[in-house]
Design a protein around this motif. Sequence first.
Motif, PDB file in Angstrom:
ATOM      1  N   LEU A 114       4.537  -3.217   2.704  1.00 26.75           N
ATOM      2  CA  LEU A 114       4.160  -4.258   2.791  1.00 26.75           C
ATOM      3  C   LEU A 114       3.334  -5.435   3.542  1.00 26.75           C
ATOM      4  CD1 LEU A 114       8.192  -5.091   1.860  1.00 26.75           C
ATOM      5  CD2 LEU A 114       6.506  -4.011   0.414  1.00 26.75           C
ATOM      6  N   ARG A 115       2.871  -5.806   3.000  1.00 25.17           N
ATOM      7  CA  ARG A 115       1.906  -6.731   3.461  1.00 25.17           C
ATOM      8  C   ARG A 115       2.035  -8.070   3.500  1.00 25.17           C
ATOM      9  NH1 ARG A 115      -3.484  -4.239   4.677  1.00 25.17           N
ATOM     10  NH2 ARG A 115      -3.095  -2.366   4.389  1.00 25.17           N
ATOM     11  N   LEU A 116       1.055  -9.356   4.221  1.00 21.35           N
ATOM     12  CA  LEU A 116       1.216 -10.835   3.421  1.00 21.35           C
ATOM     13  C   LEU A 116       0.739 -10.882   2.985  1.00 21.35           C
ATOM     14  CD1 LEU A 116       1.497 -13.043   5.556  1.00 21.35           C
ATOM     15  CD2 LEU A 116      -0.564 -12.952   5.707  1.00 21.35           C
ATOM     16  N   ALA A 132      -5.155  -6.742  -9.501  1.00 24.92           N
ATOM     17  CA  ALA A 132      -5.785  -5.131  -8.415  1.00 24.92           C
ATOM     18  C   ALA A 132      -6.121  -5.923  -7.255  1.00 24.92           C
ATOM     19  CB  ALA A 132      -6.433  -4.497  -9.661  1.00 24.92           C
ATOM     20  N   ALA A 133      -5.834  -7.462  -7.565  1.00 20.18           N
ATOM     21  CA  ALA A 133      -6.330  -7.953  -6.048  1.00 20.18           C
ATOM     22  C   ALA A 133      -5.389  -7.777  -4.567  1.00 20.18           C
ATOM     23  CB  ALA A 133      -6.322  -9.800  -6.406  1.00 20.18           C
ATOM     24  N   PRO A 134      -6.237  -8.082  -3.439  1.00 22.34           N
ATOM     25  CA  PRO A 134      -5.379  -7.008  -2.406  1.00 22.34           C
ATOM     26  C   PRO A 134      -4.139  -8.451  -2.223  1.00 22.34           C
ATOM     27  CG  PRO A 134      -7.604  -8.022  -1.973  1.00 22.34           C
ATOM     28  CD  PRO A 134      -7.985  -7.592  -3.331  1.00 22.34           C
ATOM     29  N   THR A 135      -4.147  -9.862  -2.665  1.00 17.67           N
ATOM     30  CA  THR A 135      -4.045 -10.769  -2.261  1.00 17.67           C
ATOM     31  C   THR A 135      -3.378 -11.774  -3.158  1.00 17.67           C
ATOM     32  OG1 THR A 135      -4.785 -12.439  -2.306  1.00 17.67           O
ATOM     33  CG2 THR A 135      -4.856 -10.971  -0.071  1.00 17.67           C
ATOM     34  N   LEU A 136      -2.294 -12.358  -3.630  1.00 16.55           N
ATOM     35  CA  LEU A 136      -1.828 -12.865  -4.306  1.00 16.55           C
ATOM     36  C   LEU A 136      -2.649 -13.861  -4.680  1.00 16.55           C
ATOM     37  CD1 LEU A 136       1.773 -13.055  -3.988  1.00 16.55           C
ATOM     38  CD2 LEU A 136       0.688 -11.531  -5.947  1.00 16.55           C
ATOM     39  N   ASN A 137      -3.871 -13.973  -3.999  1.00 20.84           N
ATOM     40  CA  ASN A 137      -4.492 -15.710  -4.035  1.00 20.84           C
ATOM     41  C   ASN A 137      -5.416 -15.825  -6.162  1.00 20.84           C
ATOM     42  OD1 ASN A 137      -3.915 -15.390  -1.190  1.00 20.84           O
ATOM     43  ND2 ASN A 137      -4.820 -17.518  -1.341  1.00 20.84           N
ATOM     44  N   ARG A 186      -6.115   0.276  -0.258  1.00 24.49           N
ATOM     45  CA  ARG A 186      -6.431  -0.479  -0.855  1.00 24.49           C
ATOM     46  C   ARG A 186      -5.008  -1.105  -1.640  1.00 24.49           C
ATOM     47  NH1 ARG A 186      -5.337   0.879  -7.004  1.00 24.49           N
ATOM     48  NH2 ARG A 186      -3.731   3.249  -6.058  1.00 24.49           N
ATOM     49  N   PRO A 187      -4.527  -1.960  -1.047  1.00 27.85           N
ATOM     50  CA  PRO A 187      -3.203  -3.102  -0.880  1.00 27.85           C
ATOM     51  C   PRO A 187      -3.548  -3.544  -2.156  1.00 27.85           C
ATOM     52  CG  PRO A 187      -5.192  -4.137   0.445  1.00 27.85           C
ATOM     53  CD  PRO A 187      -5.700  -2.556  -0.004  1.00 27.85           C
ATOM     54  N   ARG A 188      -1.978  -3.692  -3.168  1.00 25.65           N
ATOM     55  CA  ARG A 188      -2.812  -3.838  -4.518  1.00 25.65           C
ATOM     56  C   ARG A 188      -1.348  -4.793  -4.497  1.00 25.65           C
ATOM     57  NH1 ARG A 188      -1.907   1.510  -3.817  1.00 25.65           N
ATOM     58  NH2 ARG A 188      -0.708   2.459  -5.379  1.00 25.65           N
ATOM     59  N   ILE A 189      -1.010  -5.742  -6.290  1.00 21.95           N
ATOM     60  CA  ILE A 189       0.216  -6.791  -6.411  1.00 21.95           C
ATOM     61  C   ILE A 189       1.949  -6.108  -6.240  1.00 21.95           C
ATOM     62  CG2 ILE A 189       1.191  -8.248  -7.397  1.00 21.95           C
ATOM     63  CD1 ILE A 189      -1.565  -9.941  -7.329  1.00 21.95           C
ATOM     64  N   GLY A 190       2.733  -5.758  -5.913  1.00 27.04           N
ATOM     65  CA  GLY A 190       3.519  -4.364  -6.839  1.00 27.04           C
ATOM     66  C   GLY A 190       4.825  -6.053  -6.645  1.00 27.04           C
ATOM     67  N   VAL A 191       5.694  -5.488  -7.278  1.00 24.70           N
ATOM     68  CA  VAL A 191       7.180  -6.723  -7.931  1.00 24.70           C
ATOM     69  C   VAL A 191       7.924  -5.689  -8.347  1.00 24.70           C
ATOM     70  CG1 VAL A 191       7.849  -7.860 -10.210  1.00 24.70           C
ATOM     71  CG2 VAL A 191       5.456  -7.673  -9.950  1.00 24.70           C
ATOM     72  N   ARG A 192       9.459  -6.084  -7.085  1.00 27.19           N
ATOM     73  CA  ARG A 192       9.863  -5.703  -6.816  1.00 27.19           C
ATOM     74  C   ARG A 192      11.122  -5.969  -7.519  1.00 27.19           C
ATOM     75  NH1 ARG A 192      13.238  -6.673  -1.300  1.00 27.19           N
ATOM     76  NH2 ARG A 192      15.743  -5.006  -1.537  1.00 27.19           N
ATOM     77  N   TYR A 193      12.006  -4.457  -8.002  1.00 27.48           N
ATOM     78  CA  TYR A 193      12.613  -4.171  -8.716  1.00 27.48           C
ATOM     79  C   TYR A 193      14.022  -3.937  -8.138  1.00 27.48           C
ATOM     80  CZ  TYR A 193      15.187  -3.036 -13.335  1.00 27.48           C
ATOM     81  OH  TYR A 193      15.930  -2.537 -15.029  1.00 27.48           O
ATOM     82  N   GLY A 194      14.576  -3.888  -7.922  1.00 31.37           N
ATOM     83  CA  GLY A 194      15.961  -3.245  -7.168  1.00 31.37           C
ATOM     84  C   GLY A 194      15.979  -2.415  -6.095  1.00 31.37           C
ATOM     85  N   ALA A 195      15.486  -1.973  -5.504  1.00 32.16           N
ATOM     86  CA  ALA A 195      14.581  -0.882  -4.301  1.00 32.16           C
ATOM     87  C   ALA A 195      13.541  -0.458  -4.748  1.00 32.16           C
ATOM     88  CB  ALA A 195      15.905   0.402  -3.450  1.00 32.16           C
ATOM     89  N   THR A 215       0.702  -0.931  -0.005  1.00 33.05           N
ATOM     90  CA  THR A 215       0.197   0.113   0.158  1.00 33.05           C
ATOM     91  C   THR A 215       0.471   1.323   0.068  1.00 33.05           C
ATOM     92  OG1 THR A 215      -0.373   0.066   2.372  1.00 33.05           O
ATOM     93  CG2 THR A 215      -1.854  -1.144   1.085  1.00 33.05           C
ATOM     94  N   THR A 216       0.446   2.556  -0.460  1.00 35.58           N
ATOM     95  CA  THR A 216       0.978   3.657  -0.236  1.00 35.58           C
ATOM     96  C   THR A 216       0.445   5.150   0.675  1.00 35.58           C
ATOM     97  OG1 THR A 216      -0.496   4.232  -2.381  1.00 35.58           O
ATOM     98  CG2 THR A 216       1.702   3.168  -2.684  1.00 35.58           C
ATOM     99  N   ALA A 217       1.270   5.750   0.699  1.00 33.78           N
ATOM    100  CA  ALA A 217       0.548   6.724   1.394  1.00 33.78           C
ATOM    101  C   ALA A 217      -0.842   7.126   1.612  1.00 33.78           C
ATOM    102  CB  ALA A 217       1.863   8.271   1.994  1.00 33.78           C
ATOM    103  N   ASP A 218      -0.851   7.331   0.657  1.00 38.43           N
ATOM    104  CA  ASP A 218      -1.467   8.075  -0.851  1.00 38.43           C
ATOM    105  C   ASP A 218      -3.417   7.539  -0.412  1.00 38.43           C
ATOM    106  OD1 ASP A 218      -1.003   6.284  -2.376  1.00 38.43           O
ATOM    107  OD2 ASP A 218      -1.667   8.001  -3.718  1.00 38.43           O
ATOM    108  N   ALA A 219      -2.758   6.000  -0.106  1.00 39.05           N
ATOM    109  CA  ALA A 219      -3.931   4.769  -0.456  1.00 39.05           C
ATOM    110  C   ALA A 219      -3.741   3.966   0.471  1.00 39.05           C
ATOM    111  CB  ALA A 219      -3.855   4.065  -1.956  1.00 39.05           C
ATOM    112  N   PRO A 220      -3.453   3.920   2.084  1.00 36.92           N
ATOM    113  CA  PRO A 220      -4.031   2.742   2.845  1.00 36.92           C
ATOM    114  C   PRO A 220      -4.462   1.740   2.978  1.00 36.92           C
ATOM    115  CG  PRO A 220      -4.174   5.219   3.539  1.00 36.92           C
ATOM    116  CD  PRO A 220      -4.100   5.366   2.399  1.00 36.92           C
TER     117      PRO A 220
END
Length: 395
Positions: free
Chosen positions: A101-103, A62-67, A32-41, A25-30
């Motif tokens: 970061l979320r579970l 756009a789902a709130p979990t990877l399931n 609204r969890p969504r899926i991200g992909v890590r790239y470096g930092a 989640t981000t500070a402006d949308a706490p």
Amino acid sequence: MPQNRPELPEGDPFGADTLPYGVFTTADAPDRPRIGVRYGAYVLDAAAAAADHGSAHAGLLAAPTLNPLLAAGRPTWQAVRAEIRGWLDGPYFHPLAEVTLRLPFEVADYVDFYASEHHASNVGRIFRPDAPEPLTPNWKHLPIGYHGRAGTIVVSGTDVVRPQGQRKAPTDTTPTFGPSLRLDIEAEVGFVVGTPAPENTPVPLGAFREHVFGVCLVNDWSARDLQAWEYVPLGPFLGKSFATSVSAWITPLDALDAARTPAPERTHPLLPYLDDATAEPGGIDLRIEVRINDELVSRPPFSAMYWTAAQQLAHMTVNGASLRTGDFYASGTVSGPEPDQLGCLLELTKGKGPWLADGDVVTITAWAPGANGARVGLGEVTGRITPAREAAPGA
């Protein structure tokens, strides 16, 4: 605000060959969890990128979990991974330090195994010093495991409260109740199930890739004094169930192809459903490091594990047990043959301590060999010990 593709330092283990999945989640949308992909930092907002590109997988990302992505199956996992590589040049990146970061997935069932011969032998010598053999008679015939508590799996960075419970020292006449005095770590590797399997449909060794989505680091915190008093005759319970920390990032199996390695030589014949003599290499060369308060204490090698993740999955389902999306299983403590390769304090101190103190921070990191000399990173798992809370009334 999101930014364009950042430049990564040479040799960054979270480059385009890794691309692990998480939820943020981000500070402006706490909310609204969504899926991200890590790239470096940085974190690529996969949901935003998929929407902008009209991806057929936008709903999954756009789902709130990877399931939902986990359940979609391997052809979809591969298609999404290919799409993400094409989105790396867009304005979808948030600095990792600026997101929460979320579970990453909703855990269905949790099973923990005991798959390191070195760990099991060391523990056997500590707990059963007079036994003729350190391993139990069944150990080399099947992957030993137990069912854990899915509800207390927590994401990396979550504080771990010192557990309380019954313990009885050998010199005590009766058990006492209080905070654990022998709190320990266990450096492990976990596997996240995507594609389910119905009841009475065992998963064979060759179907491992069709069901397991990815890999993450695990710290299976252990209260050794509670465990020692309770584990006979049914095994781990409250000494393990208070917390299990997992990385916020799930590395896809496909990212680890170059790190696949043969399992150690078998010294006992295996029943057909576990016999991997003609299967693809089932081991994974993961280079793990364990630090306590930033001090390196161990480098356990995952390539030394006796039982592979494919064998564990086959054994877990051979009795007809179903497999569900979000099922999670861990390797058990990873230990190697050398004194600096032991994955828990029980082994490192031969059961004598010192154990974890309040305020201690434990961090487990790892990388694997990738293609053309690159490194593939696994997201760290870290946790800080906080003091036990007041005992329940009447305790």
